[in-house]
Write a protein that holds these residues in place. Structure first.
Motif, PDB file in Angstrom:
ATOM      1  N   ASP A 368       0.848  -1.188   0.000  1.00  0.00           N
ATOM      2  CA  ASP A 368       0.000   0.000   0.000  1.00  0.00           C
ATOM      3  C   ASP A 368       0.887   1.242   0.000  1.00  0.00           C
ATOM      4  N   PRO A 369       0.717   2.132  -0.995  1.00  0.00           N
ATOM      5  CA  PRO A 369       1.569   3.329  -1.049  1.00  0.00           C
ATOM      6  C   PRO A 369       1.524   4.151   0.232  1.00  0.00           C
ATOM      7  N   ALA A 370       0.413   4.075   0.956  1.00  0.00           N
ATOM      8  CA  ALA A 370       0.305   4.843   2.197  1.00  0.00           C
ATOM      9  C   ALA A 370       1.101   4.217   3.333  1.00  0.00           C
ATOM     10  N   VAL A 371       1.545   2.989   3.166  1.00  0.00           N
ATOM     11  CA  VAL A 371       2.266   2.310   4.237  1.00  0.00           C
ATOM     12  C   VAL A 371       3.681   2.854   4.374  1.00  0.00           C
ATOM     13  N   ASP A 372       4.416   2.960   3.271  1.00  0.00           N
ATOM     14  CA  ASP A 372       5.742   3.581   3.259  1.00  0.00           C
ATOM     15  C   ASP A 372       6.672   2.981   4.317  1.00  0.00           C
ATOM     16  N   LEU A 373       6.738   1.641   4.337  1.00  0.00           N
ATOM     17  CA  LEU A 373       7.648   0.928   5.219  1.00  0.00           C
ATOM     18  C   LEU A 373       8.444  -0.086   4.415  1.00  0.00           C
ATOM     19  N   ASP A 374       9.551  -0.545   4.969  1.00  0.00           N
ATOM     20  CA  ASP A 374      10.365  -1.568   4.322  1.00  0.00           C
ATOM     21  C   ASP A 374       9.814  -2.936   4.697  1.00  0.00           C
ATOM     22  N   ILE A 375       8.772  -3.367   3.969  1.00  0.00           N
ATOM     23  CA  ILE A 375       8.124  -4.644   4.258  1.00  0.00           C
ATOM     24  C   ILE A 375       8.942  -5.778   3.642  1.00  0.00           C
ATOM     25  N   VAL A 376       9.286  -6.756   4.456  1.00  0.00           N
ATOM     26  CA  VAL A 376      10.038  -7.919   3.966  1.00  0.00           C
ATOM     27  C   VAL A 376       9.074  -8.821   3.208  1.00  0.00           C
ATOM     28  N   THR A 377       9.375  -9.094   1.956  1.00  0.00           N
ATOM     29  CA  THR A 377       8.507  -9.914   1.112  1.00  0.00           C
ATOM     30  C   THR A 377       9.348 -10.919   0.326  1.00  0.00           C
TER      31      THR A 377
END
Length: 407
Positions: A368-377
């Motif tokens: 989600d562009p609003a999240v703006d976190l470094d999500i590990v995927t």
């Protein structure tokens, strides 16, 4: 600050498998365990993350299995593993110095639903005499104490989805107060039943991807539409570092800081400003004598609901101050185990430190562009730092933050 507290044992029962050795490899795959469940047929939501191949008679013994609700069976199974992992023996320990603090959201609803149906359909005389002791919310902690002969303080904690993490914080405080030398703590839950699924569905909390269950739980993804109900248990053995060293125990991690707060905002929705969650994290940081710059990884609450993920992302983005701190949510793989979730995720945080690996968040195809976190995927990421923050937030606005460090 009080005495340093060590994690010396870990036990897990999750939808990825029974035991740490089965759960952890599945978490590292980043593949969801959600599936369609026959017992939910005809309901608005027919999927969940169920503990696989769990044989109660094998897990807790045939004489005890029929006397224990499913959530208690999970707790006893995970606790036995954690105690063995810690190198402890209930036959030899000073049981009056061993405490139990267990988080739980719903109690024995598997038993309650079955016995209530018996009451309606067959009459009062057919209700089991064990109906109450199998379904009361304190019985997981009580039965765990009985099973392991732990005669110290025995407490049950209910802060909804934060219960497991809250219990760990309370257990830590018991050690610091001198009330116990060893604490068995964490959470357990088995609410994957028709009534609970119907209730959560009516509340608008669950994903409706019945046709694609494995793609339903997608924390922080732009297309998330609700969480997937899970079940399981997570138990940690806590001791003061001094006590662990005195008996030559291995120390997997230190519990460096805890923070507990309340939003005082709404019964189901998170405070959109995240003030309570932020305060919990700040309290944990202060307790650990750290700053936000010391956090190397966040094991997030990350439920896959639009409101929770957005609110948590704002809190974490402000905390990380623009740094690319890797964030993961185990709920992509395991679903939401409610009162057990915070404890399972605390165990995951400790395992990340122990194995130097961060499990990926399942089903994140577009953050989600609003999240703006470094999500590990996608694939696991190497954890190079020493400090992990684990966050848990419950219905009612009850917040818990735990900070673990390498020993």
């Amino acid at each position: 600050m009080g005495a340093a507290v060590a994690v010396t044992g870990i036990g897990l029962v999750t939808s990825a498998g029974v035991g740490v050795s089965r759960s952890w490899p599945v978490l590292l795959t980043g593949v969801s365990t959600a599936a369609s469940l026959a017992e939910l047929a005809g309901l608005p939501v027919t999927l969940g993350c169920q503990v696989p191949r769990f044989d109660p008679a094998e897990a807790v013994g045939p004489r005890r299995a029929w006397r224990l609700d499913r959530h208690v069976q999970f707790a006893v199974t995970a606790a036995r593993e954690a105690v063995t992992d810690a190198g402890l023996d209930p036959d030899g320990w000073a049981g009056d110095r061993v405490a139990v603090v267990l988080g739980n959201g719903g109690g024995g609803t598997t038993t309650w639903e079955r016995e209530h149906a018996t009451f309606l359909n067959a009459g009062a005389d057919k209700v089991s005499p064990l109906a109450l002791p199998m379904s009361l919310p304190n019985m997981a902690a009580a039965q765990l104490g009985i099973d392991l002969r732990a005669r110290g303080p025995n407490l049950s904690v209910a802060t909804a989805c934060a219960s497991g993490a809250t219990a760990i914080a309370v257990g830590r405080d018991l050690l610091r107060s001198g009330a116990a030398d060893v604490v068995l703590t964490g959470g357990t839950e088995a609410l994957l039943t028709p009534y609970n699924v119907a209730a959560f569905a009516r509340a608008g909390a669950l994903s409706r991807r019945n046709d694609r269950p494995a793609a339903a739980s997608r924390p922080f993804d732009a297309e998330r539409d609700g969480f997937v109900l899970g079940e399981g248990a997570g138990i940690l053995v806590l001791e003061t570092v001094a006590h662990a060293r005195s008996r030559g125990a291995h120390v997997w991690a230190r519990l460096a800081g805890c923070g507990l707060t309340s939003d005082a905002f709404h019964v189901t929705a998170p405070d959109p400003d995240g003030a309570g969650a932020t305060a919990a994290i700040r309290t944990a940081l202060d307790d650990a004598a750290m700053s936000a710059l010391d956090i190397d990884h966040v094991n997030a609450h990350g439920t896959s609901t639009p409101l929770n993920d957005a609110a948590e992302a704002r809190v974490l983005r402000d905390m990380t101050q623009g740094r690319a701190v890797p964030v993961t949510s185990l709920k992509g793989v395991l679903g939401h185990a409610l009162g057990a979730a915070g404890a399972i995720e605390a165990a995951g945080a400790v395992l990340s430190l122990r194995e130097s690996l961060i499990p990926p968040t399942a089903n994140v195809t577009r953050v989600d562009p609003a999240v703006d976190l470094d999500i590990v995927t996608g694939v696991p990421r190497v954890l190079t730092g020493d400090t992990v923050l684990s966050t848990s937030f419950g219905f009612g606005g009850q917040n818990a933050a735990l900070i673990f460090t390498r020993p």
